[in-house]
Design a protein around this motif. Sequence first.
Motif, PDB file in Angstrom:
ATOM      1  N   VAL A 183      79.088 -17.138  84.541  1.00  0.00           N
ATOM      2  CA  VAL A 183      78.405 -15.873  84.276  1.00  0.00           C
ATOM      3  C   VAL A 183      77.754 -15.362  85.553  1.00  0.00           C
ATOM      4  N   LEU A 184      77.093 -16.273  86.256  1.00  0.00           N
ATOM      5  CA  LEU A 184      76.425 -15.873  87.493  1.00  0.00           C
ATOM      6  C   LEU A 184      77.432 -15.395  88.532  1.00  0.00           C
ATOM      7  N   LYS A 185      78.547 -16.106  88.650  1.00  0.00           N
ATOM      8  CA  LYS A 185      79.593 -15.699  89.591  1.00  0.00           C
ATOM      9  C   LYS A 185      80.096 -14.293  89.275  1.00  0.00           C
ATOM     10  N   ILE A 186      80.313 -14.024  88.001  1.00  0.00           N
ATOM     11  CA  ILE A 186      80.844 -12.729  87.596  1.00  0.00           C
ATOM     12  C   ILE A 186      79.838 -11.613  87.870  1.00  0.00           C
ATOM     13  N   VAL A 187      78.567 -11.854  87.561  1.00  0.00           N
ATOM     14  CA  VAL A 187      77.549 -10.830  87.797  1.00  0.00           C
ATOM     15  C   VAL A 187      77.443 -10.510  89.286  1.00  0.00           C
ATOM     16  N   LEU A 188      77.454 -11.553  90.112  1.00  0.00           N
ATOM     17  CA  LEU A 188      77.390 -11.333  91.561  1.00  0.00           C
ATOM     18  C   LEU A 188      78.638 -10.598  92.038  1.00  0.00           C
ATOM     19  N   TYR A 189      79.784 -10.948  91.497  1.00  0.00           N
ATOM     20  CA  TYR A 189      81.036 -10.290  91.885  1.00  0.00           C
ATOM     21  C   TYR A 189      81.003  -8.800  91.511  1.00  0.00           C
ATOM     22  N   LEU A 190      80.558  -8.510  90.291  1.00  0.00           N
ATOM     23  CA  LEU A 190      80.520  -7.123  89.852  1.00  0.00           C
ATOM     24  C   LEU A 190      79.512  -6.304  90.663  1.00  0.00           C
ATOM     25  N   HIS A 191      78.468  -6.963  91.144  1.00  0.00           N
ATOM     26  CA  HIS A 191      77.518  -6.248  91.998  1.00  0.00           C
ATOM     27  C   HIS A 191      78.116  -5.960  93.377  1.00  0.00           C
ATOM     28  N   SER A 192      79.166  -6.682  93.722  1.00  0.00           N
ATOM     29  CA  SER A 192      79.804  -6.444  95.021  1.00  0.00           C
ATOM     30  C   SER A 192      80.823  -5.312  94.953  1.00  0.00           C
ATOM     31  N   LYS A 193      81.114  -4.856  93.741  1.00  0.00           N
ATOM     32  CA  LYS A 193      82.101  -3.791  93.555  1.00  0.00           C
ATOM     33  C   LYS A 193      81.401  -2.435  93.453  1.00  0.00           C
ATOM     34  N   SER A 194      82.189  -1.400  93.478  1.00  0.00           N
ATOM     35  CA  SER A 194      81.648  -0.058  93.298  1.00  0.00           C
ATOM     36  C   SER A 194      81.301   0.135  91.826  1.00  0.00           C
ATOM     37  N   ILE A 195      80.881   1.343  91.470  1.00  0.00           N
ATOM     38  CA  ILE A 195      80.498   1.599  90.090  1.00  0.00           C
ATOM     39  C   ILE A 195      81.710   1.804  89.182  1.00  0.00           C
ATOM     40  N   ILE A 196      82.912   1.759  89.749  1.00  0.00           N
ATOM     41  CA  ILE A 196      84.124   1.926  88.949  1.00  0.00           C
ATOM     42  C   ILE A 196      84.318   0.698  88.062  1.00  0.00           C
TER      43      ILE A 196
END
Length: 279
Positions: A183-196
Amino acid sequence: MGVIGEQIKKIRIEKGITQEQLGQLVGVTTQAVSRWERGGTPDAEVLPLISEALGVGVDALFGREEQSLAMALARKLCLMPQEEAYSYAFSLCWAIELGLLGDVTILDDFMNRFLGDKSDGGDVSMDYFAKIITDSGIANARMSPDFRSFFLMVSPKDGTLKDKISDFEALRGVFELFSDENVLKIVLYLHSKSIIPVASSLIGKSLGLSLREVERCMELLCVCGMAERSVVETVDGDMTVYNLRKESFFIPMMCFADEIAKKNVRPFWGTFNRTKPFY
């Protein structure tokens, strides 16, 4: 004593000016100054002379200086380019941190050392933490090569945090959620992406997780309201995509978690004299 009289006395004493000296500066007798401070009201035409003699604005004599200052700062920030406004705002936050320490002798040294004339944090080669913990509240500031942050909390007038925030079980659920490695990995990954919105298949491929595991984690994030799920049509059929809610609470949480994880970090300076319980 009236508001103006209280302010004149308060500011006069802070400036180290006697009633006699103030009277001479304004052109009135010592007795006149004494009458003002005991409840009398100066003539309107004398107010600018009093404010000039005391080195404050006329609003300060009516106890409105703080409101005027806050409004002036707000207007100034509104007129700045966004990046410049954030940088300037942090310089104000750093000034607040130093001011709350209550030691006027360090102000020039600390402001010049970390901000100088730039308001961009200056040349900082390592992490510095400034912490103030008193019965009135908490103020934490971080000055580092990578980022700068500021947190201010005024203590509740009645009760403690236990009376103001969610129940223990709800808090435990938050910490349990982020103790899940994926879960933590995914949240950090999604924060590294744009708002798309990002497809679950891309999340899995980028992190080396199975689609089933991604869906499990995203379900947890959707249930707690951190993420949102939607479906888009493609030539290959419907595809599930996710995006994080556009909120910023996760970033401060990670900043504080990083501080805890460093273990050996010590505040550059701090005041710890709180006697009231936190929770």
